[in-house]
Design a protein around this motif. Structure first.
Motif, PDB file in Angstrom:
ATOM      1  N   VAL A  29     -32.094  -4.206  -3.182  1.00 16.41           N
ATOM      2  CA  VAL A  29     -32.467  -2.893  -3.718  1.00 16.41           C
ATOM      3  C   VAL A  29     -33.624  -3.037  -4.713  1.00 16.41           C
ATOM      4  N   LEU A  30     -33.573  -4.048  -5.563  1.00 20.67           N
ATOM      5  CA  LEU A  30     -34.684  -4.291  -6.495  1.00 20.67           C
ATOM      6  C   LEU A  30     -35.975  -4.602  -5.738  1.00 20.67           C
ATOM      7  N   GLY A  31     -35.868  -5.418  -4.682  1.00 19.13           N
ATOM      8  CA  GLY A  31     -37.044  -5.758  -3.881  1.00 19.13           C
ATOM      9  C   GLY A  31     -37.640  -4.544  -3.190  1.00 19.13           C
ATOM     10  N   ALA A  32     -36.768  -3.688  -2.671  1.00 21.26           N
ATOM     11  CA  ALA A  32     -37.242  -2.458  -2.031  1.00 21.26           C
ATOM     12  C   ALA A  32     -37.917  -1.549  -3.060  1.00 21.26           C
ATOM     13  N   SER A  33     -37.353  -1.469  -4.238  1.00 21.96           N
ATOM     14  CA  SER A  33     -37.925  -0.640  -5.305  1.00 21.96           C
ATOM     15  C   SER A  33     -39.272  -1.192  -5.766  1.00 21.96           C
ATOM     16  N   GLN A  64     -47.202  -1.310 -13.358  1.00 19.78           N
ATOM     17  CA  GLN A  64     -46.378  -1.929 -14.409  1.00 19.78           C
ATOM     18  C   GLN A  64     -44.894  -1.866 -14.042  1.00 19.78           C
ATOM     19  N   VAL A  65     -44.452  -0.719 -13.539  1.00 22.16           N
ATOM     20  CA  VAL A  65     -43.055  -0.591 -13.094  1.00 22.16           C
ATOM     21  C   VAL A  65     -42.786  -1.573 -11.954  1.00 22.16           C
ATOM     22  N   GLY A  66     -43.715  -1.652 -11.008  1.00 22.24           N
ATOM     23  CA  GLY A  66     -43.568  -2.577  -9.882  1.00 22.24           C
ATOM     24  C   GLY A  66     -43.474  -4.018 -10.322  1.00 22.24           C
ATOM     25  N   LEU A  67     -44.289  -4.400 -11.311  1.00 23.01           N
ATOM     26  CA  LEU A  67     -44.234  -5.780 -11.810  1.00 23.01           C
ATOM     27  C   LEU A  67     -42.910  -6.059 -12.512  1.00 23.01           C
ATOM     28  N   PHE A  68     -42.409  -5.083 -13.256  1.00 20.69           N
ATOM     29  CA  PHE A  68     -41.101  -5.260 -13.894  1.00 20.69           C
ATOM     30  C   PHE A  68     -40.011  -5.406 -12.828  1.00 20.69           C
TER      31      PHE A  68
END
Length: 161
Positions: free
Chosen positions: A68-72, A105-109
């Protein structure tokens, strides 16, 4: 010299600055997208491996959270491309650059969280859980130094001049 010139150190209009920043942002996103897409692709294959059936309930939960984190992360890092396509030609590039930068930035987090949980899962399976916490903490600290610590240090050091 205008306030804009002093802020950027360049003699460029707001639109020229937005064009330059957009190009730089897209180059940065390409690097992150490649990494997250490879990691996410790998994660998607794990469930089809024979060893998946042997995972404990905790490891399966870690796996699901990781996917789920990877998809996000994938969504956030591809978001700037869609944003650009949908607003192109509407004379909102400065605003689009700010929004795309936030998405990045959200994607990197989220990528950091994905890599952390992937590392937890892999090390738990590979070692049976011994010493995983300290290795993961050390790697996350390294990521934080590379991704945030050094850039903030450099920005602060060179902004003072």
């Amino acid at each position: 010299m205008t306030d804009q010139d002093r802020r950027t150190g360049r003699d460029e209009t707001e639109e020229e600055r937005a064009d330059r920043m957009w190009g730089e942002l897209i180059q940065e996103v390409r690097v992150a997208q490649t990494g997250v897409q490879i990691l996410f692709g790998f994660l998607l294959t794990v469930v089809f491996q024979q060893k998946y059936a042997e995972l404990s309930d905790a490891d399966r939960a870690i796996y699901i959270v990781t996917v789920v984190l990877g998809a996000s992360a994938t969504g956030a890092l591809i978001g700037p491309v869609s944003l650009h396509r949908l607003v192109a030609g509407r004379k909102v590039k400065p605003q689009a650059v700010r929004l795309a930068s936030g998405l990045t930035q959200v994607g990197l987090f989220l990528l950091l969280a994905t890599m952390t949980s992937s590392l937890v899962l892999i090390l738990r399976v590979a070692t049976g859980g011994s010493g995983v916490t300290w290795v993961v903490v050390a790697v996350v600290v390294w990521y934080l130094v590379c991704w945030y610590g050094l850039p903030f240090w450099s920005r602060r050091r060179h902004s003072a001049r």
